[in-house]
Design an enzyme around this catalytic site. Structure first.
Site, PDB file in Angstrom:
ATOM      1  N   GLN A 154       0.852  -1.148   0.038  1.00  0.00           N
ATOM      2  CA  GLN A 154       0.092  -0.087   0.017  1.00  0.00           C
ATOM      3  C   GLN A 154       0.797   1.169  -0.028  1.00  0.00           C
ATOM      4  O   GLN A 154       0.543   2.072  -0.590  1.00  0.00           O
ATOM      5  CB  GLN A 154      -0.904   0.062   1.351  1.00  0.00           C
ATOM      6  CG  GLN A 154      -2.189  -1.188   1.088  1.00  0.00           C
ATOM      7  CD  GLN A 154      -2.886  -1.084   2.257  1.00  0.00           C
ATOM      8  OE1 GLN A 154      -2.614  -0.413   3.397  1.00  0.00           O
ATOM      9  NE2 GLN A 154      -4.009  -1.968   2.317  1.00  0.00           N
ATOM     10  N   ASP A 184      -2.155 -11.655   4.144  1.00  0.00           N
ATOM     11  CA  ASP A 184      -3.353 -11.473   4.640  1.00  0.00           C
ATOM     12  C   ASP A 184      -4.059 -12.995   4.854  1.00  0.00           C
ATOM     13  O   ASP A 184      -5.200 -13.053   5.415  1.00  0.00           O
ATOM     14  CB  ASP A 184      -4.347 -10.930   3.543  1.00  0.00           C
ATOM     15  CG  ASP A 184      -4.094  -9.311   3.026  1.00  0.00           C
ATOM     16  OD1 ASP A 184      -3.746  -8.943   4.372  1.00  0.00           O
ATOM     17  OD2 ASP A 184      -4.307  -9.017   2.214  1.00  0.00           O
ATOM     18  N   ARG A 209     -11.281 -11.060   7.783  1.00  0.00           N
ATOM     19  CA  ARG A 209     -10.635 -12.211   7.911  1.00  0.00           C
ATOM     20  C   ARG A 209     -10.681 -12.873   9.177  1.00  0.00           C
ATOM     21  O   ARG A 209     -10.547 -14.086   9.167  1.00  0.00           O
ATOM     22  CB  ARG A 209      -9.165 -11.795   7.197  1.00  0.00           C
ATOM     23  CG  ARG A 209      -9.092 -11.349   6.042  1.00  0.00           C
ATOM     24  CD  ARG A 209      -7.807 -11.241   4.905  1.00  0.00           C
ATOM     25  NE  ARG A 209      -7.860 -10.459   4.033  1.00  0.00           N
ATOM     26  CZ  ARG A 209      -8.437 -10.694   2.766  1.00  0.00           C
ATOM     27  NH1 ARG A 209      -9.135 -11.606   2.680  1.00  0.00           N
ATOM     28  NH2 ARG A 209      -8.489  -9.625   1.817  1.00  0.00           N
TER      29      ARG A 209
HETATM   30  C1  S3P Z   1      -2.729  -4.612  -0.180  1.00  0.00           C
HETATM   31  C2  S3P Z   1      -1.504  -4.638   0.582  1.00  0.00           C
HETATM   32  C3  S3P Z   1      -1.405  -5.356   2.060  1.00  0.00           C
HETATM   33  C4  S3P Z   1      -2.611  -6.141   2.112  1.00  0.00           C
HETATM   34  C5  S3P Z   1      -4.128  -5.541   1.911  1.00  0.00           C
HETATM   35  C6  S3P Z   1      -3.885  -5.194   0.408  1.00  0.00           C
HETATM   36  C7  S3P Z   1      -2.957  -3.882  -1.335  1.00  0.00           C
HETATM   37  O1  S3P Z   1      -1.457  -4.180   3.029  1.00  0.00           O
HETATM   38  O2  S3P Z   1      -2.883  -6.461   3.583  1.00  0.00           O
HETATM   39  O3  S3P Z   1      -4.962  -6.329   2.267  1.00  0.00           O
HETATM   40  O4  S3P Z   1      -3.838  -4.222  -2.124  1.00  0.00           O
HETATM   41  O5  S3P Z   1      -1.883  -3.238  -1.558  1.00  0.00           O
HETATM   42  P1  S3P Z   1      -0.026  -3.692   3.454  1.00  0.00           P
HETATM   43  O6  S3P Z   1       0.560  -2.691   2.511  1.00  0.00           O
HETATM   44  O7  S3P Z   1      -0.392  -2.892   4.441  1.00  0.00           O
HETATM   45  O8  S3P Z   1       0.861  -4.824   3.652  1.00  0.00           O
END
Ligand code: S3P
Length: 442
Positions: free
Chosen positions: A175, A326, A402
């Site tokens: 993210q 996840d 989840r």
């Molecule tokens: C996601 C990145 C992950 C994941 C989230 C979706 C994404 O989060 O846990 O459900 O779509 O980029 P983080 O970047 O906080 O690890």
């Protein structure tokens, strides 16, 4: 976006799960399909989009910033983009519901546009740290005022032209990586993200697919240098979203632990940056067969045939954590049914998801009779070797989809039913979860 009515549910010992299911579209790819289509010039078409609350929050936000987004009766989505640089100032606060991905990626987009947007969310999202995106986006020139502790509600005042940045990720987060790359889309020159630990690469694949100039170089240490040239012109695309491996995870584990099960899950995305769970469950002795491997929408997919198996506890290599970040809640359920101990480490990021997933899983598993030890960055789980769990407790889901689904699966192998206090959050990512489960119990 948030469902205010609690929906408690009980999950009890199950008959063998049998049959074929198709799981909904990938959440990460669905968010990015809407965002990038909304920034392309012209009409994009998306099929297989996940129609969960999180993705609908992204759709509503992109509409509020000028894109035209429609769902046709046949399930195809059509998006008319405004062009990079063309986002409009939203008139009201953007309600992100439960969705961290919507929030962080959209903060990136707003940061380099000459607009101001306020982000609000539910209780879970309002407790999550946004400092990790506030830092790099502020360095690019955005003016961000947040609630105490870098939390929502917060306001992003974008700067255009923004200042290009070379940013080394301090934690493994797709993210944060994506927020900076999306900010870079409307920033003159080259914006670089340096990623020491690889995370899901959907943003890189899709930005390139939409025509952005993006390169990835991996140095001798395995660190990825991702560079995007800004002021890009994105071309509209036709996208087929593959099935979400993070949703498939619940049925993979269910089929492995419920005696007599034999389930085929169609069209599961198996991008190597997402497929860690399958690898780990196979190491534990899980019978998971990959059928008809192929490509859908530029992503590797296969159908998975999963049969009941006696699992063995293992020490999970922390290096695979980002590729199944996840999936740990449901892996912990699989571990509770395995022979011996399963040891997990390197999972500090689980403490800042929709809930503190290490604490909430440890508490819930203990309540249903599993022996668990919690450390700073992982859990050690002592499995039953396939014997049913005692069950017989009510689990607090903490607005975390989840967690709710993981304990639903635990209920299927428990002597006394497991009650979940509220299954409503499941609609964020997997609206037909319960319907698919019932279809496999016929
Ligand atoms: C996601 C990145 C992950 C994941 C989230 C979706 C994404 O989060 O846990 O459900 O779509 O980029 P983080 O970047 O906080 O690890």
């Amino acid at each position: 976006m948030t469902d205010q009515t609690a929906s408690p549910r009980r999950f009890a010992a199950s008959v063998p799960l049998k049959g074929n299911i198709a799981i909904p579209g990938d959440k990460s790819i669905s968010h990015r399909s809407l965002m990038l289509s909304a920034l392309a010039v012209g009409e994009s078409r998306v099929t297989g989009l996940l129609e969960g609350h999180d993705v609908l929050a992204t759709a509503a936000a992109m509409r509020a910033m000028g894109a035209t987004i429609e769902r046709r009766d046949d399930g195809e989505w059509r998006i008319h983009g405004v062009g990079v640089g063309g986002l409009l100032q939203p008139r009201e606060a953007l309600d992100m519901g439960n969705s961290g991905t919507s929030t962080r990626l959209l903060m990136g987009l707003v940061a380099s546009h000459p607009i101001t947007a306020t982000f609000v969310g539910d209780a879970s999202l309002s407790g999550r740290p946004m400092g990790r995106v506030i830092d790099p986006l502020s360095q690019m020139g955005a003016d961000i005022s947040s609630s105490p502790g870098g939390r929502l509600p917060l306001m992003v005042r974008g700067l255009s032209p923004a200042i290009p940045l070379s940013y080394r990720l301090p934690m493994a987060s797709a993210q944060v990586k994506s927020a900076v790359l999306l900010a870079g889309l409307n920033t003159p020159g080259i914006t670089e993200v340096i990623e020491p630990v690889p995370t899901r690469d959907h943003s890189e694949r899709m930005l390139r697919g939409f025509g952005a100039e993006l390169t990835v170089e991996t140095d001798q240490r395995g660190t990825r240098h991702i560079r995007i040239r800004g002021e890009a012109e994105l071309k509209p695309q036709t996208i087929v979203v593959p099935g979400d491996p993070s949703s498939a995870a619940f049925f993979i584990v269910a089929a492995l632990v419920v005696p007599g099960s034999d389930v085929t899950i169609a069209n599961v995305g198996l991008n190597p940056t997402r497929a860690g769970l399958v690898e780990v469950l196979q190491q534990m002795g899980g019978d998971i067969e990959l059928l008809d491997p192929r490509e859908v929408g530029g992503e590797p997919v296969a159908d998975l045939r999963v049969r009941h198996s006696i699992l063995r506890g293992i020490a999970v290599d922390p290096a695979v954590a980002p590729s199944m970040i996840d999936e740990f809640p449901v892996l912990f359920v699989a571990a509770a049914l395995a022979e011996g101990r399963t040891i997990t480490t390197g999972l500090d990021e689980l403490r800042v998801k929709e809930s503190d997933r290490l604490a909430v899983m440890a508490t819930g598993l203990t309540a249903i009779g599993v022996r668990v030890e919690e450390s700073e960055d992982g859990l050690v789980i002592h499995g039953t070797g396939g014997d049913p769990l005692p069950g017989g407790a009510t689990i607090a889901g903490h607005l975390d989809h989840r967690i709710c689904m993981s304990f639903a699966i635990a209920g299927l192998v428990s002597t006394a039913p497991v009650e979940i206090d509220d299954m409503a959050p499941v609609a964020t990512s997997f609206p037909n979860f319960e319907a698919l489960l019932v279809s496999l119990q016929q």
